[in-house]
Design a protein around this motif. Sequence first.
Motif, mmCIF file in Angstrom:
data_model
loop_
_atom_site.group_PDB
_atom_site.id
_atom_site.type_symbol
_atom_site.label_atom_id
_atom_site.label_comp_id
_atom_site.label_asym_id
_atom_site.label_seq_id
_atom_site.Cartn_x
_atom_site.Cartn_y
_atom_site.Cartn_z
ATOM 1 N N MET B 1 -8.407 5.277 -6.173
ATOM 2 C CA MET B 1 -8.713 6.689 -6.423
ATOM 3 C C MET B 1 -8.899 7.833 -5.102
ATOM 4 N N LEU B 2 -9.276 7.099 -4.013
ATOM 5 C CA LEU B 2 -9.915 7.838 -2.998
ATOM 6 C C LEU B 2 -8.256 8.572 -2.583
ATOM 7 N N SER B 3 -7.399 7.832 -2.511
ATOM 8 C CA SER B 3 -6.173 8.227 -2.084
ATOM 9 C C SER B 3 -5.623 9.441 -2.787
ATOM 10 N N LEU B 4 -6.180 9.965 -4.074
ATOM 11 C CA LEU B 4 -5.463 10.888 -4.956
ATOM 12 C C LEU B 4 -6.386 12.315 -4.467
ATOM 13 N N LEU B 5 -7.339 12.150 -3.456
ATOM 14 C CA LEU B 5 -8.245 13.233 -2.931
ATOM 15 C C LEU B 5 -7.400 14.400 -2.533
ATOM 16 N N PRO B 6 -6.439 14.010 -1.339
ATOM 17 C CA PRO B 6 -5.719 14.878 -1.037
ATOM 18 C C PRO B 6 -4.927 15.608 -1.968
#
Lengths: 343, 273
Positions: B1-6
């Motif tokens: 999920m975090l990797s979708l942040l950018p």
Amino acid sequence: MSYVQIDRLSKRFKETTVLNQVSLSIEKGELITLLGPSGCGKSTLLRCIAGLTEVEDGGKIVVGDTNITQLAPKAREVGMVFQSYALFPNMNVYGNICFGLKMKGVKKEEYKERVERIIDLVDLRGRENSYPHQLSGGQQQRVALARSLVVEPKILLLDEPLSALDAKIRKSLQTEIRRIQQELSITTVFVTHDQEEALTVSDRIFVMDHGNIVQIGTPKEIYAHPASEFVARFIGNYNVLKRAEMVQLVGEIVMAGDAFAIRPEVISLVPRGNEASAQSKNGWSVESVVRSMTLKGNVIRYEVETNHQKMQVDVLNTSDNHWIRVGTPVFMRIPAEECIPLQ
Amino acid sequence: MLSLLPFAFLVLCFELLPLLVMVLESFRGDGGVGWGLEQYTKALTSKYYLQGLSNSFFISLCASAVGIVVALFAAYSITRFSQRMRDFLLMLSNMTSNFSGVPLAFAYIIILGSNGLFTLLFKQLGWTTLASIDLFSWFGLVCVYVYFQIPLAILLLYPTYYGIHQQWRESAALLGASTVQFWRYIGLPVILPGVVGTFSILFANAMGAYATAYALVGGNYNLIAIRIGSLVAGDVAARPELAGALAVILAITMVTAMLINEWMMRRVRRELG
Ligand SMILES: Nc1ncnc2c1ncn2[C@@H]1O[C@H](COP(=O)(O)OP(=O)(O)OP(=O)(O)O)[C@@H](O)[C@H]1O
Ligand SMILES: [Mg+2]
């Protein structure tokens, strides 16, 4: 004269000869299977009959009184069912089945009854409005069958129609196709590479190898009397022995033949120590050792090794049968009359 | 999920934020004072802007229609070529579909402008109808748009042809269908969703085309994209609020067109089924 006559049909793709002067004849209302390993030219032969693949000069295909060799596919009155069914995805079951009649300009009032009858025949009542993607493989197969049959073709061509289905549905569709074929008494060419399927559905089997028809016969004839090593190996799980190997196994023999085929189920196994009962009047008893055992449902398959060869032996799996353990020394009893000489 | 942040951040900043600002802007009064529907009233009651909108609409419709019809045939022929030829043609389509803006307009002017190569040639030959083509008109614009619409449509349509199985044709042929009947009853209905989708994209592409149109006709032809451009960039009369309202109207037009497409497609499919 036979209903379908194919005369010296050849087909080459570039350098490779896929059909080599194939000649065959089929009687009216007969179901024949083209049986052979992958790549032997079964589909190509079927496509040549349908006019989807051009044949080399010199070949001739006659159906009834008509030479159809040069006709376009639509003029041949040939129905074909593909392995992938090839149903039109944008039409429902009813639309797919009617398509050929529409294209032939038959009026709706005239074909309505015919379509209803065929829907009943292939047992698709209630699914008329479903689209192909909503049907199971077996149902799709039946739509494909109905679509080809409803236009009343002179010959029906089936290219491995059941190979995409699971074993159970396959078995039931085999009988169903056979029932429908007999009910309509439609001349049918059925392609398969499954020998069991061929034995089940056919009036006659045409065994193919490398673009040649190598044996023609009823299922019984083909199974009991394979004409060559190739057929023996391909049909059933024959033990095939060259003449020299046969001599190694049983000693000098008087029978003629370059090779011999022995069905696994005609051999029996007698544990050593029971030598008395191992004596056979017309046949051989060979000392050997059980090397492996596989349960195949109704039969147990043993792999038995002699000094020179490995042989397969099938024993009926009955409840009073005591399984022979791997490593057990046994006598392999081979009846002489069950050794089929091959050319 | 975090990797979708950018990615989420990117979408937010560079895609949604400008859109939001533009929409908000369109509800301001002149000079960014007050709130209201003033800009929309202005835009929708002005004959000038409405004409720009309808010009854009019809030019886009024509260019997309020509583009899609040509591409239907072209894309199909590409599937029939050898692998090498196919790769070459696709590369060519890819290149030409991106060839737009000033260079494209320039190329057309050299060839078909009032002193263009072919215009002069046609004059020499005495073909007056061809020589009198006015490139800086409605017709010229459609021509130039079609130039990049066709390759774009080819690129989008070409894969849909691979959805048509060879065995459908063979089955249809054996059941007595001619080639025309095959396309009429099976081929076209199967690729229809792809065709309609492609048409929508072409239409939107043409509606929004600015650089090509501006380079060719400048202020001489009334197109909505050019109007918006001049309202944003005009030094004397920059009116970003009105530009915003026009842009929103343009966007609504495009979305509506797509929805109508979608709706038609569903109807057509039902009738075919
Ligand atoms: N269009 C084609 N071009 C070149 N070679 C082909 C073509 N069609 C078939 N072949 C070749 O002809 C041979 C026979 O093919 P065919 O499809 O008739 O085999 P088959 O007996 O139906 O096999 P399978 O059981 O795998 O379906 C194969 O070696 C195949 O590679
Ligand atoms: Mg095949």
